[in-house]
Design a protein around this motif. Structure first.
Motif, mmCIF file in Angstrom:
data_model
loop_
_atom_site.group_PDB
_atom_site.id
_atom_site.type_symbol
_atom_site.label_atom_id
_atom_site.label_comp_id
_atom_site.label_asym_id
_atom_site.label_seq_id
_atom_site.Cartn_x
_atom_site.Cartn_y
_atom_site.Cartn_z
ATOM 1 N N SER A 199 1.005 -1.527 0.011
ATOM 2 C CA SER A 199 0.180 -0.422 -0.205
ATOM 3 C C SER A 199 0.712 0.994 -0.413
ATOM 4 C CB SER A 199 -0.836 -0.028 1.195
ATOM 5 O OG SER A 199 -2.166 1.088 1.589
ATOM 6 N N LYS A 213 -19.252 2.121 1.815
ATOM 7 C CA LYS A 213 -17.531 2.795 2.619
ATOM 8 C C LYS A 213 -17.994 2.135 4.024
ATOM 9 C CE LYS A 213 -16.165 5.940 -0.725
ATOM 10 N NZ LYS A 213 -15.257 6.831 -1.081
ATOM 11 N N ASP A 252 -4.974 4.911 7.097
ATOM 12 C CA ASP A 252 -5.497 5.849 5.509
ATOM 13 C C ASP A 252 -5.794 4.408 4.587
ATOM 14 O OD1 ASP A 252 -6.054 7.835 6.279
ATOM 15 O OD2 ASP A 252 -3.300 8.625 5.578
ATOM 16 N N VAL A 298 -6.922 1.555 2.690
ATOM 17 C CA VAL A 298 -8.455 1.486 2.318
ATOM 18 C C VAL A 298 -8.438 -0.461 1.906
ATOM 19 C CG1 VAL A 298 -11.011 1.497 1.168
ATOM 20 C CG2 VAL A 298 -9.720 3.969 1.827
ATOM 21 N N TYR A 299 -9.059 -1.104 2.617
ATOM 22 C CA TYR A 299 -9.459 -2.390 2.231
ATOM 23 C C TYR A 299 -10.175 -2.506 1.209
ATOM 24 C CZ TYR A 299 -5.802 -3.408 5.345
ATOM 25 O OH TYR A 299 -4.433 -3.462 6.253
ATOM 26 N N CYS A 300 -10.005 -2.594 -0.612
ATOM 27 C CA CYS A 300 -11.169 -3.034 -1.833
ATOM 28 C C CYS A 300 -11.887 -4.187 -1.554
ATOM 29 C CB CYS A 300 -10.817 -2.484 -2.690
ATOM 30 S SG CYS A 300 -10.424 -0.620 -2.805
ATOM 31 N N LYS A 305 -16.673 2.429 8.176
ATOM 32 C CA LYS A 305 -15.392 1.850 8.763
ATOM 33 C C LYS A 305 -15.500 1.540 10.288
ATOM 34 C CE LYS A 305 -13.653 6.047 11.671
ATOM 35 N NZ LYS A 305 -12.722 7.023 11.808
ATOM 36 N N SER A 311 -21.154 7.327 0.677
ATOM 37 C CA SER A 311 -20.468 7.273 -1.100
ATOM 38 C C SER A 311 -21.866 6.989 -2.083
ATOM 39 C CB SER A 311 -19.814 5.919 -0.465
ATOM 40 O OG SER A 311 -19.541 5.601 -2.316
ATOM 41 N N LEU A 367 -11.036 0.518 7.174
ATOM 42 C CA LEU A 367 -11.793 0.808 6.536
ATOM 43 C C LEU A 367 -11.479 0.499 4.976
ATOM 44 C CD1 LEU A 367 -9.636 4.528 6.235
ATOM 45 C CD2 LEU A 367 -12.209 3.860 7.645
ATOM 46 N N VAL A 368 -13.158 -0.509 4.776
ATOM 47 C CA VAL A 368 -13.286 -0.555 4.170
ATOM 48 C C VAL A 368 -14.300 -0.611 2.973
ATOM 49 C CG1 VAL A 368 -14.879 -3.342 3.336
ATOM 50 C CG2 VAL A 368 -13.276 -3.583 6.023
ATOM 51 N N GLU A 369 -14.206 -0.422 1.562
ATOM 52 C CA GLU A 369 -14.736 -0.260 0.058
ATOM 53 C C GLU A 369 -15.412 -1.223 -0.198
ATOM 54 O OE1 GLU A 369 -15.128 3.008 -3.137
ATOM 55 O OE2 GLU A 369 -13.013 2.830 -2.375
#
Length: 376
Positions: A73, A197, A79, A81-83, A199, A192, A209-211
């Motif tokens: 990353s 998204k 900061d 973000v796991y997509c 938290k 979003s 943080l996950v998206e």
């Protein structure tokens, strides 16, 4: 030791210092990714149970995509973000047809997903209780069956990204208590319009943080359409953009299966990504460079003792690309893409796409890129 034979001691010490500083980061990314994968598995299971008799899109198992899920990353830990990419399949009585979006010129291929109803009368005759949307009256359907997908998450005949995102956000908010992780994590849905998204917070630990991104598969390939916009383009709500994120995830899984223990390719990505922060070179440029090198340099050459050599290779390759104003997209016209990655037929025979086309067309942009690289 055999591992350090032939190495200069000062280089060996420098490599160890680099490794110690980034090893924890690579390991922590892997641990947190496993937590996110378990969460999505449980969340999607609850979702399937909730909408068993409805006609919302059928959510497929989540696929980790993007740098954090690949094991590196460019961002600070807080900061990252796991997509998670969730493919959508049509529900019973529906089918998806992909149509090229020609309404406006876009730098990235966009498509619309036309939803059509299909006859299910034959299934009714076999005892299926679902009524055919095409051959039953609206009155009978309204009184005995949930509405069709066309009536809920579409605009006109097209699947609407924003409606899907809002639907899933509402589901997560209402169903969180049914997910096992709710006992350990507090959850907040962040704003979003085209994804979901989350938290997640556990006691005194840093937030996670996950998206969740939604996608439509192109044929049987690893190329999808994505709900996620790009930094340069937010398309209309019925336009889905082509993405190579799943194919990239498959590529890194392919490499991981072959790589020696303590291999250094993720550490190279991690360190170079931090070096390039604040420059005009995107992390996608870096990832493309490393993917090319992973097919050019035999996998055994990425072991721990070769760490500094491979770092040098990455920067030299990028330097050559900048000077020549050319960096080829990894998946177009590239014979070195592993065969186990499924691409549409026209990808392998296509002309290579130049990711540095802007440098070739704009001498000022090229001069800035050369200056930035020399400053590194």
């Amino acid at each position: 030791s055999e591992e350090s034979e032939g190495e200069d001691p000062s280089e060996r010490d420098l490599a160890r210092i680099y490794e110690r500083r980034i090893q924890w980061s690579v390991q922590k990314l892997a641990r947190r990714k496993r937590v996110v994968e378990e969460l999505l598995h449980d969340l999607l299971r609850v979702c399937r149970e909730c909408f068993l008799n409805s006609f919302f899109p059928v959510l497929q198992p989540a696929i980790g995509v993007g740098s954090a899920c690949e094991g590196w990353s460019p961002q600070e830990e807080k900061d990252v973000v796991y997509c998670m990419f969730v493919p959508l399949k049509p529900p019973s009585g529906h089918t998806f047809h992909l149509e090229l979006d020609t309404t406006k010129e876009m730098p990235q291929k966009g498509m619309c997903v036309r939803v059509e109803l299909v006859c299910t009368c034959a299934r009714e005759q076999l005892g299926n209780t679902t009524l055919c949307f095409l051959h039953h009256s609206e009155h009978k359907l309204r009184g005995n069956q949930e509405p069709s997908l066309l009536q809920t998450l579409c605009t006109g005949p097209y699947l609407d990204v924003q409606k899907i995102a809002l639907w899933f956000q509402k589901f997560v908010t209402s169903a969180w208590v049914a997910v096992p992780q709710s006992h350990d994590y507090s959850m907040k849905v962040l704003p979003s319009r085209r994804s979901c998204k989350l938290k997640l917070k556990k006691a005194s630990r840093k937030p996670l943080l996950v998206e969740i991104i939604f996608g439509i598969q192109q044929g049987n390939s690893d190329i999808f359409l994505s709900s996620q916009p790009t930094e340069a383009l937010v398309p209309p709500s019925t336009t889905w953009l082509e993405t190579y994120a799943v194919a990239e995830a498959m590529f890194f899984q392919h490499i991981a299966r072959q790589a020696p223990r303590h291999s250094c390719y993720l550490k190279c990505l991690q360190l170079c990504a931090r070096i390039l922060v604040g420059t005009g070179f995107s992390h996608y440029t870096l990832k493309t460079v490393v993917m090319h090198l992973l097919t050019l340099i035999p996998i055994p050459g990425w072991c721990r003792r070769d760490f500094l050599l491979r770092l040098d290779d990455v920067m030299r390759y990028l330097s050559c690309c900048v000077k020549e104003k050319r960096l080829n997209h990894f998946f177009f016209g590239n014979e070195d893409v592993p065969q186990e990655i499924s691409l549409p037929p026209d990808f392998r025979t296509a002309q290579p796409i130049n990711l540095f086309q802007n440098l070739a067309q704009d001498s000022d942009a090229h001069a800035v890129a050369l200056h930035e690289f020399n400053e590194l």
